[in-house]
Motif scaffolding. Sequence first.
Motif, PDB file in Angstrom:
ATOM      1  N   ILE A 103       0.844  -1.206   0.000  1.00  0.00           N
ATOM      2  CA  ILE A 103       0.000   0.000   0.000  1.00  0.00           C
ATOM      3  C   ILE A 103       0.881   1.259   0.000  1.00  0.00           C
ATOM      4  N   MET A 104       1.970   1.210   0.771  1.00  0.00           N
ATOM      5  CA  MET A 104       2.871   2.373   0.867  1.00  0.00           C
ATOM      6  C   MET A 104       3.419   2.789  -0.499  1.00  0.00           C
ATOM      7  N   THR A 105       3.673   1.816  -1.389  1.00  0.00           N
ATOM      8  CA  THR A 105       4.271   2.173  -2.692  1.00  0.00           C
ATOM      9  C   THR A 105       3.303   3.005  -3.542  1.00  0.00           C
ATOM     10  N   THR A 106       2.015   3.003  -3.182  1.00  0.00           N
ATOM     11  CA  THR A 106       1.034   3.749  -3.990  1.00  0.00           C
ATOM     12  C   THR A 106       0.769   5.155  -3.428  1.00  0.00           C
ATOM     13  N   LEU A 107       1.327   5.426  -2.250  1.00  0.00           N
ATOM     14  CA  LEU A 107       0.933   6.626  -1.491  1.00  0.00           C
ATOM     15  C   LEU A 107       1.154   7.939  -2.244  1.00  0.00           C
ATOM     16  N   PHE A 108       2.296   8.058  -2.903  1.00  0.00           N
ATOM     17  CA  PHE A 108       2.633   9.352  -3.515  1.00  0.00           C
ATOM     18  C   PHE A 108       2.558   9.331  -5.039  1.00  0.00           C
ATOM     19  N   LEU A 109       1.803   8.386  -5.579  1.00  0.00           N
ATOM     20  CA  LEU A 109       1.665   8.311  -7.040  1.00  0.00           C
ATOM     21  C   LEU A 109       0.716   9.401  -7.535  1.00  0.00           C
ATOM     22  N   PRO A 110       0.896   9.826  -8.798  1.00  0.00           N
ATOM     23  CA  PRO A 110      -0.095  10.734  -9.389  1.00  0.00           C
ATOM     24  C   PRO A 110      -1.473  10.058  -9.390  1.00  0.00           C
ATOM     25  N   GLU A 112      -4.094   9.289 -11.322  1.00  0.00           N
ATOM     26  CA  GLU A 112      -4.552   8.220 -12.229  1.00  0.00           C
ATOM     27  C   GLU A 112      -3.806   6.911 -11.971  1.00  0.00           C
ATOM     28  N   GLU A 113      -2.494   7.036 -11.772  1.00  0.00           N
ATOM     29  CA  GLU A 113      -1.669   5.847 -11.528  1.00  0.00           C
ATOM     30  C   GLU A 113      -2.019   5.233 -10.172  1.00  0.00           C
ATOM     31  N   LYS A 114      -2.260   6.103  -9.185  1.00  0.00           N
ATOM     32  CA  LYS A 114      -2.648   5.621  -7.854  1.00  0.00           C
ATOM     33  C   LYS A 114      -3.951   4.830  -7.957  1.00  0.00           C
ATOM     34  N   LYS A 115      -4.917   5.391  -8.693  1.00  0.00           N
ATOM     35  CA  LYS A 115      -6.211   4.732  -8.844  1.00  0.00           C
ATOM     36  C   LYS A 115      -6.021   3.334  -9.457  1.00  0.00           C
ATOM     37  N   LYS A 116      -5.216   3.270 -10.516  1.00  0.00           N
ATOM     38  CA  LYS A 116      -4.984   2.000 -11.214  1.00  0.00           C
ATOM     39  C   LYS A 116      -4.356   0.972 -10.253  1.00  0.00           C
ATOM     40  N   GLN A 117      -3.326   1.418  -9.554  1.00  0.00           N
ATOM     41  CA  GLN A 117      -2.607   0.466  -8.683  1.00  0.00           C
ATOM     42  C   GLN A 117      -3.440   0.080  -7.455  1.00  0.00           C
ATOM     43  N   ARG A 118      -4.197   1.045  -6.900  1.00  0.00           N
ATOM     44  CA  ARG A 118      -5.042   0.729  -5.738  1.00  0.00           C
ATOM     45  C   ARG A 118      -6.160  -0.235  -6.143  1.00  0.00           C
ATOM     46  N   GLN A 119      -6.749  -0.005  -7.344  1.00  0.00           N
ATOM     47  CA  GLN A 119      -7.815  -0.911  -7.791  1.00  0.00           C
ATOM     48  C   GLN A 119      -7.250  -2.329  -7.984  1.00  0.00           C
ATOM     49  N   ALA A 120      -6.029  -2.398  -8.503  1.00  0.00           N
ATOM     50  CA  ALA A 120      -5.398  -3.723  -8.692  1.00  0.00           C
ATOM     51  C   ALA A 120      -5.165  -4.383  -7.324  1.00  0.00           C
ATOM     52  N   LEU A 121      -4.743  -3.602  -6.347  1.00  0.00           N
ATOM     53  CA  LEU A 121      -4.548  -4.160  -4.992  1.00  0.00           C
ATOM     54  C   LEU A 121      -5.885  -4.643  -4.420  1.00  0.00           C
ATOM     55  N   ALA A 122      -6.943  -3.835  -4.652  1.00  0.00           N
ATOM     56  CA  ALA A 122      -8.261  -4.162  -4.084  1.00  0.00           C
ATOM     57  C   ALA A 122      -8.886  -5.385  -4.753  1.00  0.00           C
ATOM     58  N   GLU A 123      -8.403  -5.702  -5.948  1.00  0.00           N
ATOM     59  CA  GLU A 123      -8.955  -6.880  -6.633  1.00  0.00           C
ATOM     60  C   GLU A 123      -8.083  -8.117  -6.425  1.00  0.00           C
ATOM     61  N   LEU A 164      -8.511  -0.214   6.380  1.00  0.00           N
ATOM     62  CA  LEU A 164      -9.214  -0.590   5.139  1.00  0.00           C
ATOM     63  C   LEU A 164     -10.660  -0.107   5.154  1.00  0.00           C
ATOM     64  N   ARG A 165     -11.271  -0.140   6.343  1.00  0.00           N
ATOM     65  CA  ARG A 165     -12.697   0.227   6.449  1.00  0.00           C
ATOM     66  C   ARG A 165     -12.904   1.733   6.604  1.00  0.00           C
ATOM     67  N   SER A 166     -11.792   2.460   6.796  1.00  0.00           N
ATOM     68  CA  SER A 166     -11.914   3.870   7.191  1.00  0.00           C
ATOM     69  C   SER A 166     -12.322   4.796   6.053  1.00  0.00           C
ATOM     70  N   GLY A 167     -12.119   4.365   4.800  1.00  0.00           N
ATOM     71  CA  GLY A 167     -12.401   5.252   3.672  1.00  0.00           C
ATOM     72  C   GLY A 167     -11.237   6.197   3.386  1.00  0.00           C
ATOM     73  N   LYS A 168     -10.163   6.092   4.177  1.00  0.00           N
ATOM     74  CA  LYS A 168      -9.032   7.002   3.951  1.00  0.00           C
ATOM     75  C   LYS A 168      -8.103   6.488   2.852  1.00  0.00           C
ATOM     76  N   LEU A 169      -8.262   5.204   2.494  1.00  0.00           N
ATOM     77  CA  LEU A 169      -7.452   4.657   1.402  1.00  0.00           C
ATOM     78  C   LEU A 169      -8.252   4.783   0.107  1.00  0.00           C
TER      79      LEU A 169
END
Length: 208
Positions: A103-110, A112-123, A164-169
Amino acid sequence: MTKLKLTYFDFHGGRGETARLALSIGGIPFEDDRLAFVDWPQYKSRTPFGAVPVLQVDGKDLAQSNAINRYVGRLTDLYPADPWQAALCDEAMEAVEDMDSMIMTTLFLPDEEKKKQRQALAEGPIPFYLEALQRRLEANGGRYFADDRLTVADLKVFIWVRSLRSGKLDHVPTDLPERKAPKLVEHLERVNNHPGVKAYYAKFGLPA
Ligand SMILES: N[C@@H](CCC(=O)N[C@@H](CS)C(=O)NCC(=O)O)C(=O)O
């Protein structure tokens, strides 16, 4: 008396929160040194591995969150004495560490890229680790991750599932734990209802 100072960022979560909670539950006084993000660049080079948390023990630095958690767990009787139970406790903490690192590796991404990588993590990895941790909880009796009682492993998993449940990610659906690992949500409530955990968050005016 040993003098303890725990340095970590100023929020109720992340890699430093397990030790804060454990020390508080164990009634062990410590300096709760909360770093503002703006002060981090100057502080970073003073840490052993360029990262926090850092626990100072009588002026000597200890880094790496799980090393800190084990040390603090031993001080507070929140780490098993039995070698096998201690290994189970470590196993759960290291699993959360795997996820924290991803999760940390996605923290400072632009964005669009953050969205892509976070969605991949969530799936992929997040449900995988939720389900795996749920299986390990059930294999170890269903209530706690080790020793059939609260340990630092329970605190670390609790903090991760709560985040994970907080909505902050951003881009991580908050209902993932409910959908993929309902036993971990029950575990979260069990830990949340522990008197020491309640008392800790009450100090900050937060609901248990
Ligand atoms: N393996 C280390 C990782 C520590 C880590 O990456 N900490 C983050 C905060 S959770 C950090 O200090 N980030 C700031 C940076 O790397 O500059 C541990 O478990 O303590």
